[in-house]
Motif scaffolding. Structure first.
Motif, PDB file in Angstrom:
ATOM      1  N   ARG A   8      30.774  47.392  41.909  1.00  0.00           N
ATOM      2  CA  ARG A   8      32.057  47.044  42.500  1.00  0.00           C
ATOM      3  C   ARG A   8      31.820  46.473  43.897  1.00  0.00           C
ATOM      4  NH1 ARG A   8      36.235  51.803  42.429  1.00  0.00           N
ATOM      5  NH2 ARG A   8      34.356  53.044  42.771  1.00  0.00           N
ATOM      6  N   ASP A  83      36.654  43.762  44.207  1.00  0.00           N
ATOM      7  CA  ASP A  83      37.223  44.839  43.400  1.00  0.00           C
ATOM      8  C   ASP A  83      38.054  45.803  44.241  1.00  0.00           C
ATOM      9  OD1 ASP A  83      35.734  44.437  40.692  1.00  0.00           O
ATOM     10  OD2 ASP A  83      34.143  44.389  42.201  1.00  0.00           O
ATOM     11  N   ASN A 130      40.043  41.124  38.510  1.00  0.00           N
ATOM     12  CA  ASN A 130      39.141  42.270  38.440  1.00  0.00           C
ATOM     13  C   ASN A 130      39.879  43.602  38.313  1.00  0.00           C
ATOM     14  OD1 ASN A 130      37.067  40.439  38.710  1.00  0.00           O
ATOM     15  ND2 ASN A 130      36.660  40.903  40.862  1.00  0.00           N
ATOM     16  N   GLY A 132      41.661  45.340  40.473  1.00  0.00           N
ATOM     17  CA  GLY A 132      41.084  46.111  41.564  1.00  0.00           C
ATOM     18  C   GLY A 132      42.050  47.001  42.308  1.00  0.00           C
TER      19      GLY A 132
END
Length: 242
Positions: A8, A83, A130, A132
């Motif tokens: 990440r 992320d 992503n 995130g």
């Protein structure tokens, strides 16, 4: 066939000192690849070298959208996007609300509130893709507004309201968290130009908690399973009354 899982990537603004620096250390220690953004490149360059493990330093100013776009492009091209985005950059230039600090009032709004909005807007496509986490550093001053904190509190109340609206808008793909620290032992007080306000702020350093305490809490929150979201965290020194 063994395929190494992508680390990440966390982008931390205001990473040259205080909570931002502590966050970089904590997240790197948790196996997260950190990208350090700040105006003071010399500091983050040294920090990135110290952290190792692919840490990257990028000179950027949250009030300069072009520099943020350039940083986002670099993160996209070299690391596959962000992320965890942590909007930590901020200034606290407290003092009486009058005409003597007009430039500082504008600086707080442009850095603390509009800066966080700009960084988020630029990195949002990466965060969406992503799935995130967005972490916004607010303040206890986003809940209470003591004398001398009018404009600073306005920026932090703004961060809180904006974060809550984003939480509703972006879930479930993006978790939105707002962190509200009380007195933390950082450099913020050094930049206050109003003498009495600076004296009051520096007196709190006698019992303020270290930035590492905040960093540990944020690392815990972003490491929770995606099904769980801690949306708001208020963290004060145990002895703090306000």
């Amino acid at each position: 066939m063994n395929i190494e899982k992508k680390k990440r990537v966390a982008v931390v603004t205001g990473a040259s000192s205080g909570i931002g620096e502590a966050l970089a250390r904590e997240l790197a220690g948790n196996g997260i690849q950190v990208v350090l953004l700040a105006r003071r490149f010399e500091r983050i360059d040294v920090l990135a070298s110290e952290l190792g493990h692919g840490a990257i330093a990028i000179k950027a100013d949250v009030t300069d959208r072009e520099s943020i776009v350039a940083a986002a492009n670099q993160v996209e091209q070299t690391l596959g996007g962000v992320d965890i985005l942590i909007n930590n950059a901020g200034v606290m230039l407290t003092g009486p609300f009058d005409s003597s600090q007009l430039d500082e009032h504008r600086q707080m709004v442009e850095t603390n509130l509009l800066g966080a909005m700009t960084v988020t807007e630029v990195f949002l496509p990466q965060l969406r893709r992503n799935k995130g986490d967005l972490v916004n550093i607010s303040s206890v001053a986003g809940r209470v507004a003591p004398s001398g904190f009018a404009v600073y509190a306005a920026t932090k109340w703004g961060i809180n309201g904006w974060s809550e609206a984003l939480r509703v808008e972006l879930q479930p793909d993006i978790r939105v968290m707002v962190i509200e620290p009380g007195a933390i032992a950082t450099e913020l007080a050094d930049h206050i130009t109003h003498e009495e306000s600076q004296s009051v702020a520096k007196s709190a350093l006698d019992w303020a908690i270290p930035p590492s305490d905040i960093a540990e809490v944020i690392a815990f929150a972003v490491n929770l399973p995606k099904r769980t979201s801690i949306n708001e965290i208020l963290i004060r020194p145990t002895v703090q009354m306000m």
